[in-house]
Design a protein around this motif. Structure first.
Motif, mmCIF file in Angstrom:
data_model
loop_
_atom_site.group_PDB
_atom_site.id
_atom_site.type_symbol
_atom_site.label_atom_id
_atom_site.label_comp_id
_atom_site.label_asym_id
_atom_site.label_seq_id
_atom_site.Cartn_x
_atom_site.Cartn_y
_atom_site.Cartn_z
ATOM 1 N N ARG A 144 19.713 -3.996 -58.247
ATOM 2 C CA ARG A 144 19.675 -5.456 -58.334
ATOM 3 C C ARG A 144 21.093 -6.010 -58.164
ATOM 4 N NH1 ARG A 144 16.285 -7.986 -63.125
ATOM 5 N NH2 ARG A 144 14.706 -6.873 -61.907
ATOM 6 N N GLN A 145 21.287 -6.797 -57.092
ATOM 7 C CA GLN A 145 22.600 -7.388 -56.855
ATOM 8 C C GLN A 145 22.790 -8.614 -57.739
ATOM 9 O OE1 GLN A 145 23.463 -8.268 -52.751
ATOM 10 N NE2 GLN A 145 25.572 -8.882 -53.176
ATOM 11 N N ILE A 146 23.925 -8.672 -58.419
ATOM 12 C CA ILE A 146 24.260 -9.815 -59.256
ATOM 13 C C ILE A 146 25.580 -10.402 -58.765
ATOM 14 C CG2 ILE A 146 23.029 -8.920 -61.260
ATOM 15 C CD1 ILE A 146 25.710 -8.069 -62.407
ATOM 16 N N TYR A 147 25.994 -11.498 -59.375
ATOM 17 C CA TYR A 147 27.204 -12.174 -58.918
ATOM 18 C C TYR A 147 28.243 -12.230 -60.031
ATOM 19 C CZ TYR A 147 24.097 -13.011 -55.096
ATOM 20 O OH TYR A 147 23.233 -12.795 -54.065
ATOM 21 N N GLU A 148 29.401 -12.839 -59.728
ATOM 22 C CA GLU A 148 30.553 -12.709 -60.616
ATOM 23 C C GLU A 148 30.252 -13.107 -62.057
ATOM 24 O OE1 GLU A 148 30.497 -14.180 -57.729
ATOM 25 O OE2 GLU A 148 32.076 -13.397 -56.413
ATOM 26 N N ARG A 149 29.588 -14.241 -62.255
ATOM 27 C CA ARG A 149 29.308 -14.698 -63.612
ATOM 28 C C ARG A 149 28.379 -13.737 -64.346
ATOM 29 N NH1 ARG A 149 28.718 -21.265 -62.767
ATOM 30 N NH2 ARG A 149 30.941 -21.735 -62.928
ATOM 31 N N ASP A 150 27.388 -13.223 -63.639
ATOM 32 C CA ASP A 150 26.470 -12.272 -64.262
ATOM 33 C C ASP A 150 27.194 -10.975 -64.622
ATOM 34 O OD1 ASP A 150 24.014 -13.839 -63.976
ATOM 35 O OD2 ASP A 150 24.326 -13.544 -61.849
ATOM 36 N N ASP A 151 28.182 -10.606 -63.806
ATOM 37 C CA ASP A 151 28.979 -9.407 -64.067
ATOM 38 C C ASP A 151 29.671 -9.528 -65.422
ATOM 39 O OD1 ASP A 151 30.660 -7.244 -64.045
ATOM 40 O OD2 ASP A 151 31.820 -7.850 -62.306
ATOM 41 N N ILE A 152 30.366 -10.645 -65.639
ATOM 42 C CA ILE A 152 31.065 -10.865 -66.906
ATOM 43 C C ILE A 152 30.070 -10.952 -68.059
ATOM 44 C CG2 ILE A 152 32.465 -12.510 -68.204
ATOM 45 C CD1 ILE A 152 34.021 -10.877 -66.161
ATOM 46 N N LYS A 153 28.944 -11.588 -67.809
ATOM 47 C CA LYS A 153 27.917 -11.734 -68.849
ATOM 48 C C LYS A 153 27.423 -10.373 -69.331
ATOM 49 C CE LYS A 153 23.668 -14.380 -69.661
ATOM 50 N NZ LYS A 153 22.740 -15.356 -69.055
ATOM 51 N N LEU A 154 27.303 -9.421 -68.420
ATOM 52 C CA LEU A 154 26.820 -8.094 -68.783
ATOM 53 C C LEU A 154 27.909 -7.250 -69.442
ATOM 54 C CD1 LEU A 154 24.663 -7.155 -65.654
ATOM 55 C CD2 LEU A 154 23.838 -7.441 -67.979
ATOM 56 N N ARG A 155 29.145 -7.312 -68.903
ATOM 57 C CA ARG A 155 30.207 -6.425 -69.380
ATOM 58 C C ARG A 155 30.953 -6.978 -70.584
ATOM 59 N NH1 ARG A 155 34.374 -5.529 -66.236
ATOM 60 N NH2 ARG A 155 34.073 -7.261 -64.800
ATOM 61 N N GLY A 156 30.997 -8.332 -70.691
ATOM 62 C CA GLY A 156 31.730 -8.947 -71.791
ATOM 63 C C GLY A 156 33.198 -9.113 -71.457
ATOM 64 N N ALA A 157 33.803 -10.180 -71.990
ATOM 65 C CA ALA A 157 35.228 -10.443 -71.760
ATOM 66 C C ALA A 157 35.691 -11.547 -72.698
ATOM 67 C CB ALA A 157 35.475 -10.861 -70.307
ATOM 68 N N LEU A 158 37.011 -11.608 -72.921
ATOM 69 C CA LEU A 158 37.604 -12.672 -73.709
ATOM 70 C C LEU A 158 38.165 -13.731 -72.766
ATOM 71 C CD1 LEU A 158 39.545 -10.759 -76.512
ATOM 72 C CD2 LEU A 158 37.387 -11.995 -76.723
ATOM 73 N N ALA A 159 37.853 -14.991 -73.050
ATOM 74 C CA ALA A 159 38.347 -16.103 -72.238
ATOM 75 C C ALA A 159 39.790 -16.428 -72.626
ATOM 76 C CB ALA A 159 37.450 -17.313 -72.429
#
Length: 284
Positions: A144-159
């Protein structure tokens, strides 16, 4: 009115409605459900409640059952296998020399399928990769191809604010964000300062945009002439939160002075649609 139970899944904050099917659920319970992806394990975001029929997209699927201790153990096993799935997928992608990045991988609850999430700049022919992965994991494979925002949503990150990204903590949908929002708020247009971890404009630019839009309409244009209690001057900056305007005043002796004035103390010309102008109070 319809009776629903709200369910969240591992990969997001969005709450989905399901028919409780006569079961009584409370927040924090676990449940087994059938979705478009197959049989899944979900967490109850809120227990049984009535919602307006307009909020429900029929048909409302019923909950299969409350999760049992055995179901909980199966879910933990599936999560524990994530690293193995990721490692195998990354190695196979490298072997096939495909221009794609593996972001996440997971079993469906019943382990009948492996879903692998990836990002790529262009369309990828991954038919041979799917065959290879199916032989490796001995199960049906879905890429399933996802995009940049979905990538961060899955992996997690600090803003940049020091908190987890909004898409991880509470955002259920991505609202449209534009560069105009940053301009109206008087923010730096440096992409590095107004972009999130995903490289897209920060979602939080939209949160107070309605306030800034309304306040911006009341403000004089930068470099326009305004009348203050101390005489005429030139508007040089806005403070949208305090609703003040910084004005450069020209003194009679040829000197200048910079002062901040509340918006309601100023008079200035505002352009009308059609090119006409009129003198009006700033608060109008």
């Amino acid at each position: 009115m319809a009776i629903v139970v709200g369910i969240k899944f591992r990969t997001g904050q969005k709450v989905y409605y399901f028919d409780p099917a006569g079961e009584e659920f409370k927040e924090g319970d676990s449940a087994i459900l059938e979705t478009a992806r197959g049989i899944e394990y979900g967490k109850v975001a809120f227990g049984n409640r009535e919602v307006d029929d307009k909020e429900v997209v029929p048909p409302l699927k019923p909950v299969i059952r409350k999760a049992t201790p055995k179901d909980d153990e199966q879910h933990r096993r599936n999560i524990a296998d994530r690293e193995r799935l990721m490692d195998g997928a990354i190695k196979r992608v490298a072997a096939h020399e495909l221009p794609m990045k593996i972001v996440d991988a997971e079993y469906t609850f019943d382990r009948s399928k492996v879903i692998i999430y990836f990002t790529a700049e262009n369309r990828i022919d991954f038919r041979e990769l799917v065959k290879d992965l199916a032989a490796l994991f001995r199960v049906r494979i879905e890429l399933r191809q996802i995009y940049e925002r979905d990538d961060i949503k899955l992996r997690g990150a600090l803003a940049s604010c020091g908190r987890p990204c909004c898409c991880i903590t509470h955002l259920q949908n991505y609202d449209k964000v534009s560069i105009k929002m940053a301009k109206v708020q008087g923010l730096s247009l440096n992409p590095g300062k107004i972009s999130g971890c995903c490289g897209k404009l920060m979602c939080c630019l939209r949160y107070e945009n309605d306030y800034y839009q309304e306040t911006f309409k009341k403000m004089p244009k930068i470099n326009s002439t305004v009348t203050t209690p101390e005489g005429e001057g030139t508007a040089t900056a806005h403070n949208m939160l305090k609703q003040t305007v910084r004005v450069r005043l020209n003194k009679g002796d040829g000197s200048t002075e910079i002062k901040d004035f509340p918006l309601e103390e100023l008079r200035f010309r505002k352009a009308q649609q059609g090119g006409g102008k009129k003198e009006e109070e700033a608060e109008e």
